[in-house]
Design a protein around this motif. Structure first.
Motif, short mmCIF file in Angstrom:
data_model
loop_
_atom_site.label_atom_id
_atom_site.label_comp_id
_atom_site.label_asym_id
_atom_site.label_seq_id
_atom_site.Cartn_x
_atom_site.Cartn_y
_atom_site.Cartn_z
N THR A 115 0.84 -1.20 0.00
CA THR A 115 0.00 0.00 0.00
C THR A 115 0.88 1.25 0.00
OG1 THR A 115 -0.18 0.01 2.43
CG2 THR A 115 -1.93 -1.13 1.18
N THR A 122 -5.23 6.04 0.58
CA THR A 122 -4.37 4.86 0.49
C THR A 122 -4.66 4.12 -0.80
OG1 THR A 122 -4.22 4.58 2.89
CG2 THR A 122 -3.74 2.65 1.55
N GLN A 124 -3.66 0.64 -3.19
CA GLN A 124 -3.11 -0.71 -3.17
C GLN A 124 -2.36 -0.96 -4.47
OE1 GLN A 124 -6.02 -3.83 -2.75
NE2 GLN A 124 -4.57 -5.45 -3.25
#
Length: 208
Positions: A115, A122, A124
């Protein structure tokens, strides 16, 4: 989330600035060229760059790494399989009759499932090889930045060193198409599309 799209360089690659409007922190995805334009756009929006993310190591997506990193102090992130390309940009660009500065090495490498956080956002990391061995896609709810893995109505080339058509199709079908039809796709060239549009109608990898 603020998203700004700049088409940069002679090969017209998409560079994306993604900012957190609450904190002013940002990332720059694929600064391929025209660092001055990218820096101006950041200043215009009042954003401070925390990370420079490369979806893959081809020169048209990373050519402004050096100047952008020197100007902002941001950390440079890329998948380890594409990191060696960063020191070969001048040579690779010359093969196209173009010029590019070699990039500094990465401050950190990104693996599948990692991440990246900036401000209140955030993302991924999804390893999506095929166009290049270390190609990644950068995903947050509703948005995915795919580099040259998937385009509107097309897919990335696989005739460069380290490319694989079979691997690319598997990446698209098994890692991108599962994200959900409404997810907006921000590709490395050309316009924005959606996962649903490409899953249904892409002639190279659509499933109908």
């Amino acid at each position: 989330m603020l998203i700004k799209d700049l088409t940069v360089g002679p090969i017209m690659a998409n560079c994306y600035i993604v900012g957190c409007e609450e904190t002013g922190e940002a990332i720059v995805i694929d600064p391929g060229a025209e660092a001055d334009r990218i820096l101006f756009s950041l200043a215009e929006s009042g954003l401070k760059v925390k990370y420079i993310l490369n979806t893959h190591g081809h020169f048209d997506h990373v050519g402004a790494n050096k100047m952008l990193k020197e100007s902002t102090g941001a950390d440079l992130l890329i998948h380890p399989l594409d990191a060696p390309m960063l020191g070969e940009l001048a040579e690779n660009a010359a093969a196209w009759g173009l010029m590019s500065d070699n990039s500094p090495p990465p401050d950190r490498t990104l693996e599948d499932g990692d991440t990246v956080s900036f401000g209140n956002i955030t993302f991924q990391i999804i390893h999506t090889p095929g166009h290049s061995p270390g190609g990644i896609s950068i995903y947050s709810d509703g948005y995915v930045f795919v580099g040259d893995t998937l385009f509107a109505g097309s897919i990335g080339r696989t005739d460069f060193p380290g490319g694989s058509h079979e691997t690319l199709i598997a990446s698209i079908r098994n890692k991108l198409f599962v994200l959900g039809d409404d997810v907006k796709v921000y590709p490395g060239h050309m316009g924005i599309t959606t996962i649903g549009q490409e899953r249904r109608y892409n002639p190279f990898c659509g499933t109908g």
